[in-house]
Write an enzyme that holds these catalytic residues in place. Structure first.
Site, PDB file in Angstrom:
ATOM      1  CD  GLU A  21      -1.136   0.292   3.710  1.00 13.51           C
ATOM      2  OE1 GLU A  21      -1.496   1.446   3.989  1.00 13.51           O
ATOM      3  OE2 GLU A  21      -1.505  -0.705   4.344  1.00 13.51           O
ATOM      4  CE  LYS A  40      -3.768   0.834  10.933  1.00 13.14           C
ATOM      5  NZ  LYS A  40      -4.251   0.016   9.789  1.00 13.14           N
TER       6      LYS A  40
END
Length: 304
Positions: free
Chosen positions: A24, A158
């Site tokens: 990414e 996360k």
């Protein structure tokens, strides 16, 4: 057909049938300041090359989808201002309007599928945010994993997320969640958590076989490979918990919502850990890149 601009290195790798790993670009534009962002991006690309694969950093530049960036393009992206943060909802609009945007997990998966790339390395996926029962704040990453056939290597979800609910949604959507080297589902900066991963595989070849078997069965979607951060680099979950809670309380008090929540929380955690969270972030991304390269190599052998 989508006009994809391949870098010279990626084009040569595709022609030669070499393994490729997607990356990414939000880590470059939204993850850290220049020049550290470019230095880290180049290091992660090198890690993939050293592990026998070819890196393909993905971004939209002036409306064109780039799969693999030339060195000068990566440098320019690292210094660009006002770069959009692209997910499934806004990727097409950015391309149609000739804009420039960095890809999140969901957008990178979409681009990888179009480019014929089966493995993607990232830091951590998005998921169900704390308080989602009232805000409905759930990342598009989860639905992308359920429908786009790319194996995503991440250090779990996360730690700022509601991990229990994230795992529940992934199960509901039929996404395989595979822990590597342990039974626990890791939480980004911390390798050990209270959450048991649904699956465990320790061999890149086995992970590659599972990816291929899903394709042969005609199952939609990809796999989430939860690769724990190396123990020496982690920040223990019990140390992070009060820091994350404080950051979330601050975000709520300042009415931070939507796409602004994650960067706000990460910045507050960076400050409270005196930069250790960023050091750990870099370590886990590099660790994921190396594993992704091995999986891509195994897939390349089996596809050949």
């Amino acid at each position: 057909m989508i006009d994809i601009q391949f870098s010279t290195e990626v084009r040569d790798a595709k022609d030669a049938g070499r393994p490729i790993v997607a990356l990414e670009s939000t880590i470059i534009t939204h993850g850290m300041p220049h020049p550290q962002n470019v230095e880290v991006a180049k290091q992660v690309e090198k890690d993939i090359r050293d592990a026998g694969a070819v890196p393909a950093t993905i971004a939209v530049i002036d409306g064109r989808l780039h799969v693999g960036l030339e060195p000068e393009q990566l440098d320019a992206l690292g210094q660009a201002k006002g770069v959009a943060k692209l997910s499934r909802a806004d990727m097409a609009a950015c391309m149609a309007s000739g804009g420039t945007g960095a890809t999140t997990v969901a957008a990178t998966m979409i681009a990888a599928r179009f480019a014929g790339i089966e493995v993607f390395a990232t830091g951590g996926i998005g998921g169900v945010h704390q308080g989602a029962e009232t805000t409905f704040d759930i990342s598009a990453d989860l639905h992308e994993l359920a429908q786009t056939p790319v194996t995503v290597v991440a250090a779990g979800a996360k730690a700022i997320l509601d991990i229990a609910k994230t795992l529940e949604v992934l199960e509901t959507l039929g996404v395989p969640v595979i822990a590597v080297g342990q039974n626990e589902f890791p939480a980004f900066w911390s390798s050990q958590t209270q959450f048991t991963a649904p699956l465990r595989m320790d061999d890149p070849a086995q992970i590659a076989r599972a990816h291929r078997m899903r394709r042969e069965l005609g199952l939609p979607g990809g796999q989430l490979v939860a690769n724990p951060i190396p123990e020496k680099e982690q920040i223990p979950a019990e140390e992070l918990a009060p820091i994350i809670a404080g950051a979330q309380a601050d975000a709520e008090a300042h009415r931070i919502t939507g796409k602004d929540v994650t960067p706000y929380l990460l910045q507050r955690i960076f400050e409270q850990t005196e930069g250790r969270s960023l050091t750990a972030n870099i370590a886990l991304v590099r660790n994921n890149a190396r594993l992704a390269a091995k999986i891509a190599g195994e897939l390349c052998v089996s596809n050949g």
